[in-house]
Write a protein that holds these residues in place. Structure first.
Motif, PDB file in Angstrom:
ATOM      1  N   GLU A  97     -29.713 -48.668  47.433  1.00  0.00           N
ATOM      2  CA  GLU A  97     -31.044 -48.208  47.018  1.00  0.00           C
ATOM      3  C   GLU A  97     -31.035 -47.767  45.557  1.00  0.00           C
ATOM      4  O   GLU A  97     -31.938 -48.106  44.781  1.00  0.00           O
ATOM      5  N   ILE A  98     -30.000 -47.017  45.177  1.00  0.00           N
ATOM      6  CA  ILE A  98     -29.905 -46.555  43.790  1.00  0.00           C
ATOM      7  C   ILE A  98     -29.545 -47.713  42.863  1.00  0.00           C
ATOM      8  O   ILE A  98     -30.034 -47.799  41.731  1.00  0.00           O
TER       9      ILE A  98
ATOM     10  N   TYR B 216     -30.548 -50.774  43.153  1.00  0.00           N
ATOM     11  CA  TYR B 216     -31.786 -51.518  42.900  1.00  0.00           C
ATOM     12  C   TYR B 216     -32.754 -50.705  42.043  1.00  0.00           C
ATOM     13  O   TYR B 216     -33.443 -51.250  41.173  1.00  0.00           O
ATOM     14  N   LYS B 217     -32.788 -49.393  42.288  1.00  0.00           N
ATOM     15  CA  LYS B 217     -33.703 -48.541  41.521  1.00  0.00           C
ATOM     16  C   LYS B 217     -33.387 -48.592  40.029  1.00  0.00           C
ATOM     17  O   LYS B 217     -34.291 -48.594  39.185  1.00  0.00           O
ATOM     18  N   TYR B 218     -32.093 -48.639  39.702  1.00  0.00           N
ATOM     19  CA  TYR B 218     -31.676 -48.638  38.295  1.00  0.00           C
ATOM     20  C   TYR B 218     -31.316 -50.036  37.790  1.00  0.00           C
ATOM     21  O   TYR B 218     -30.763 -50.173  36.700  1.00  0.00           O
TER      22      TYR B 218
ATOM     23  N   GLU C 103     -28.541 -39.143  40.402  1.00  0.00           N
ATOM     24  CA  GLU C 103     -29.381 -39.662  41.489  1.00  0.00           C
ATOM     25  C   GLU C 103     -28.557 -39.838  42.771  1.00  0.00           C
ATOM     26  O   GLU C 103     -29.016 -39.527  43.873  1.00  0.00           O
TER      27      GLU C 103
END
Length: 203
Positions: free
Chosen positions: A30-31, A33-35, A54
């Motif tokens: 998830e992180i 993809y977020k970054y 994060e």
């Protein structure tokens, strides 16, 4: 610095990040993809720091959710547990905000639930409940509010005393009075309530 490799961990929701051909850190997908982390991406220390903060925040949030999964908790219980796990104060503060946003921390409802359990399961009186709630970090205002909602102290103490009194049948009146009073006191009943119960049962 270049991300040279991203490989999945055994946990399918996590990946390992390699920078300049060396393992750097593990994070959730998830992180990632977020970054927008991808192989051959150039990255600097500031960006890495943001990603790792994060990740730490995600760990703290998830740990708190698991901790709440067992039973309802007071805010102080959650803070104490997160501090024990070594999370930084600002991370813990963010987690508390996150939990409050979803209605997962509510000291008033916690205190009401706690009081119900102590009344019905442990047969405790208000003084004992007040002390236990204080240890859980509940504010004086909330403690006063929930205890004011309970108007059954005398009836509970009377039933408890009636059940206990036969065990003192070999004792004289003074001993029965003293022992039964001590029993109710240890259960957390108020002095006025104990006095009324003793005068009703021990003639």
């Amino acid at each position: 610095m270049i991300i040279t490799k991203i490989e999945p961990q055994k946990n399918k929701d996590r990946v390992n990040i390699y920078i300049d051909d060396k393992f750097a850190f593990g994070i959730t997908k998830e992180i990632q993809y977020k970054y927008n982390l991808a192989e051959n991406m150039e990255i600097d220390e500031k960006y890495i720091e943001k990603v790792l903060i994060e990740e730490e925040q995600s760990k703290c949030n998830n740990f708190a959710l698991r901790f709440l999964g067992y039973r309802q908790r007071s805010e102080k219980e959650i803070v104490d547990r997160l501090q024990k796990k070594g999370f930084k104060p600002y991370i813990i503060d963010n987690t508390l905000d996150y939990l409050k946003d979803y209605g997962l921390i509510n000291d008033l409802e916690f205190a009401r639930s706690f009081m119900r359990d102590k009344i019905h399961i442990n047969k405790h009186g208000p003084k004992r409940i007040r002390y236990d709630l204080y240890k859980k970090g509940i504010s004086q205002a909330i403690i006063d509010k929930v205890l004011d909602e309970d108007d059954g102290e005398y009836d509970r103490a009377l039933k408890l005393a009636q059940k206990k009194l036969p065990s003192y049948r070999e004792d004289n009146r003074a001993a029965r009075y003293r022992k039964l009073g001590g029993f109710l006191q240890r259960r957390g009943y108020s002095a006025d309530c104990i006095y009324r119960v003793l005068n009703k049962l021990i003639k």
